[in-house]
Design an enzyme around this catalytic site. Structure first.
Site, short mmCIF file in Angstrom:
data_model
loop_
_atom_site.label_atom_id
_atom_site.label_comp_id
_atom_site.label_asym_id
_atom_site.label_seq_id
_atom_site.Cartn_x
_atom_site.Cartn_y
_atom_site.Cartn_z
N GLU A 104 47.15 45.66 44.94
CA GLU A 104 48.14 45.10 43.94
C GLU A 104 49.04 46.50 43.48
OE1 GLU A 104 46.60 41.13 42.03
OE2 GLU A 104 46.13 42.98 40.94
N CYS A 117 53.58 51.27 39.70
CA CYS A 117 52.28 51.69 39.46
C CYS A 117 51.46 51.33 40.82
CB CYS A 117 51.65 50.81 38.29
SG CYS A 117 49.92 51.16 37.92
N CYS A 124 37.16 50.23 43.41
CA CYS A 124 36.83 51.31 42.80
C CYS A 124 35.50 51.52 42.49
CB CYS A 124 37.63 51.49 41.54
SG CYS A 124 37.56 53.29 40.85
N CYS A 128 34.27 51.49 35.46
CA CYS A 128 34.68 51.57 33.93
C CYS A 128 34.52 50.32 33.42
CB CYS A 128 36.15 52.19 33.74
SG CYS A 128 36.12 53.92 34.58
N CYS A 131 37.51 47.87 33.04
CA CYS A 131 38.64 47.56 34.26
C CYS A 131 38.24 46.62 35.07
CB CYS A 131 38.75 49.10 34.69
SG CYS A 131 39.69 49.05 36.11
N GLY A 169 42.15 51.88 41.95
CA GLY A 169 41.27 52.93 42.48
C GLY A 169 41.45 54.22 41.75
N LEU A 224 40.85 59.45 28.99
CA LEU A 224 39.54 59.90 28.23
C LEU A 224 38.80 58.97 27.43
CD1 LEU A 224 40.23 63.27 26.22
CD2 LEU A 224 38.86 61.53 25.19
N HIS A 225 39.53 58.16 26.55
CA HIS A 225 39.00 57.05 26.05
C HIS A 225 37.66 57.15 24.95
CE1 HIS A 225 41.56 55.29 28.96
NE2 HIS A 225 40.77 55.22 29.96
N CYS A 342 47.60 47.20 32.20
CA CYS A 342 46.65 48.49 32.58
C CYS A 342 45.00 47.90 32.57
CB CYS A 342 46.75 49.35 31.34
SG CYS A 342 45.97 50.99 31.54
FE1 SF4 Z 1 38.47 52.76 38.67
FE2 SF4 Z 1 40.41 53.71 37.05
FE3 SF4 Z 1 39.47 51.02 36.80
FE4 SF4 Z 1 37.80 53.36 36.12
S1 SF4 Z 1 39.91 52.53 35.07
S2 SF4 Z 1 37.20 51.62 37.39
S3 SF4 Z 1 38.61 54.90 37.75
S4 SF4 Z 1 40.36 51.78 38.81
#
Ligand code: SF4
Length: 350
Positions: A104, A117, A124, A128, A131, A169, A224-225, A342
C-alpha cells in the site's frame, strides 16, 4: 464517507526482467550488451524517468527492431494500482501489485505540498507493537523499480512534490534497493527531485544507517517512541539489537559535518510514554542534537493494549519539550477512516 476508487483487474506478475529501477549506467550497459551504443541507454533513461512511458512502443526514437527486441525480453516495469480508496480528508490509499503480492502507498494532499508515503517491503520484520505492518510479518523486499513505480504510476504522480519512506517496511532493512530508488528520484537523469523533498524514516539500524548517510543526501526521521531502554524494547523489539543511545550518538556526530534535517517521530500512547517524566528524559537524551520532534496520534489497532494519548497530554508534552528548547509539533492525523494513517498500512487482509 469513505469513497472507493475504481478497481482494475489484477495483472500477472512480471515474468520478464523490468527496466524500471535501473540506473542510467545499468541501462547504458544493457544497451551495449544488446549491441547498441551506450547512448541508447541514455535514451531509455529519458523514456523511463522523464517521459514516463509505460510501453516500449512509445519509445519512438528507438529503431523499431530494438523496440521489438526489448518487448521480447524485458518489461518496462510500470504497474498501475489495483485498487484505491479515498478518505473524507482527501487522503488516498492505493494498492500496488509487486510480483504476486501487494503493498500500500498513501497519497496525502495538503495545500502547500502533495506527499506520497511509499512502501519499501511487503510486511516488516521489526515487529513494533503498535504497527499493523509489523503484525503482518515479513514477506519480501521491494526492488528499486517497485518503489519508483509507486511514484510514477500513482494517478496523482504528476502532482507529487514530496515522498516519505514511511509506508510498509523498514527501509534500512532493504538498503541497496532503497538507495538505488533514491538515486533514481534525485539524479538529474532520473526524476531530478531535490533531496530535501524526500524523507526516509527508520527505527535506526546500525550500520545500515551509517551507510545511508554516506550514500544519500535525503532527510532522515528516527522512530523513537520512548526515551527509556526497557520501555522502548517493549514497544520496539529492535531496541534490543540497535540501542537508541548508540543511534543518537551517531546522529550527533554526523551533524557536525552533515547539515541535513533530522526529525524525531514520537507516537503518543496514553499513560505509556506521554508523561512529564518522558518529557524530561527526552530533553536529556536529545541534548546536543539539532532536531524537531513530531508528536503523532496513535490509531488503535487490533491485538494491542495501547491507546492513543489524550489531546491535553500531547499538548503538555509539546509544551514541556518546547520550553526546554526542543521544538515539537503535533502531527495532524490523516486517512484514519481508510486505514492509511501512520502504522495502519497492511496487506495481510488482501
Ligand atoms: Fe516495521 Fe515501521 Fe511498522 Fe516498525 S513501525 S513494524 S519498522 S513498518
Amino acid at each position: 464517507m469513505t469513497e472507493k476508487l475504481p478497481v482494475t483487474e489484477k495483472p500477472p506478475a512480471f515474468e520478464k526482467p523490468a527496466l524500471l529501477g535501473k540506473t542510467r549506467q545499468e541501462l547504458r550497459d544493457l544497451a551495449e550488451s544488446l549491441g547498441r551504443p551506450a547512448y541508447t541507454g541514455n535514451q531509455l533513461t529519458q523514456w523511463l524517468y522523464k517521459k514516463r512511458v509505460t510501453t516500449f512502443d512509445q519509445m519512438t526514437d528507438l529503431p523499431s527492431v530494438l523496440r521489438e527486441q526489448l518487448t521480447e525480453s524485458f518489461a518496462v516495469g510500470r504497474q498501475a494500482p489495483l485498487q484505491g480508496q479515498e478518505s473524507v480528508d482527501g487522503t488516498k490509499k492505493y494498492l500496488f501489485p509487486v510480483a504476486g503480492r501487494t503493498v500500500e502507498a498513501a497519497y496525502i494532499p495538503e495545500e502547500d505540498r502533495k506527499t506520497l508515503c511509499v512502501s519499501s517491503q511487503v510486511g516488516c520484520k521489526m515487529g513494533c507493537l503498535f504497527c499493523m505492518t509489523g503484525k503482518q510479518g515479513f514477506q519480501g523486499n521491494l526492488t528499486a523499480g517497485q518503489i519508483v513505480n509507486q511514484i510514477l504510476s500513482l494517478p496523482e504522480g504528476h502532482l507529487l512534490t514530496n515522498a516519505v519512506y514511511m509506508g510498509m517496511g523498514e527501509p534500512l532493512d532493504n538498503l541497496d534497493e532503497v538507495l538505488k530508488s533514491l538515486e533514481i528520484l534525485t539524479s538529474e537523469w532520473g526524476l531530478g527531485w531535490s533531496s530535501q523533498r524526500i524523507t526516509l524514516s527508520s527505527v535506526g539500524l546500525l550500520p545500515a544507517l551509517q551507510e545511508f548517510f554516506a550514500r544519500s543526501k535525503v532527510r532522515f526521521a528516527l522512530s523513537l517512541h520512548s526515551p527509556f531502554d526497557e520501555e522502548r524494547s517493549s514497544l520496539m523489539p529492535v531496541q534490543n539489537v540497535h540501542n537508541l543511545h548508540e543511534i543518537l550518538s551517531f546522529l550527533q556526530t554526523i551533524q557536525e559535518e552533515d547539515a541535513r534535517r533530522i526529525t524525531i517521530e514520537y507516537i503518543c500512547f496514553d499513560g505509556v510514554n506521554d508523561t512529564p517524566r518522558h518529557a524530561r528524559e527526552l530533553v536529556k537524551i536529545l541534548h546536543g542534537l539539532k532536531t524537531r520532534v513530531n508528536l503523532i496520534h496513535f490509531h488503535p489497532i487490533p491485538g494491542t493494549p495501547l491507546k492513543g494519548s489524550k489531546a491535553q497530554a500531547m499538548t503538555s508534552l509539546q509544551e514541556a519539550l518546547a520550553t526546554k528548547g526542543v521544538p515539537a509539533t503535533i502531527r495532524r492525523s490523516r486517512g484514519e477512516d481508510i486505514l492509511a494513517a501512520c502504522g495502519l498500512l497492511s496487506t495481510l487482509r488482501r
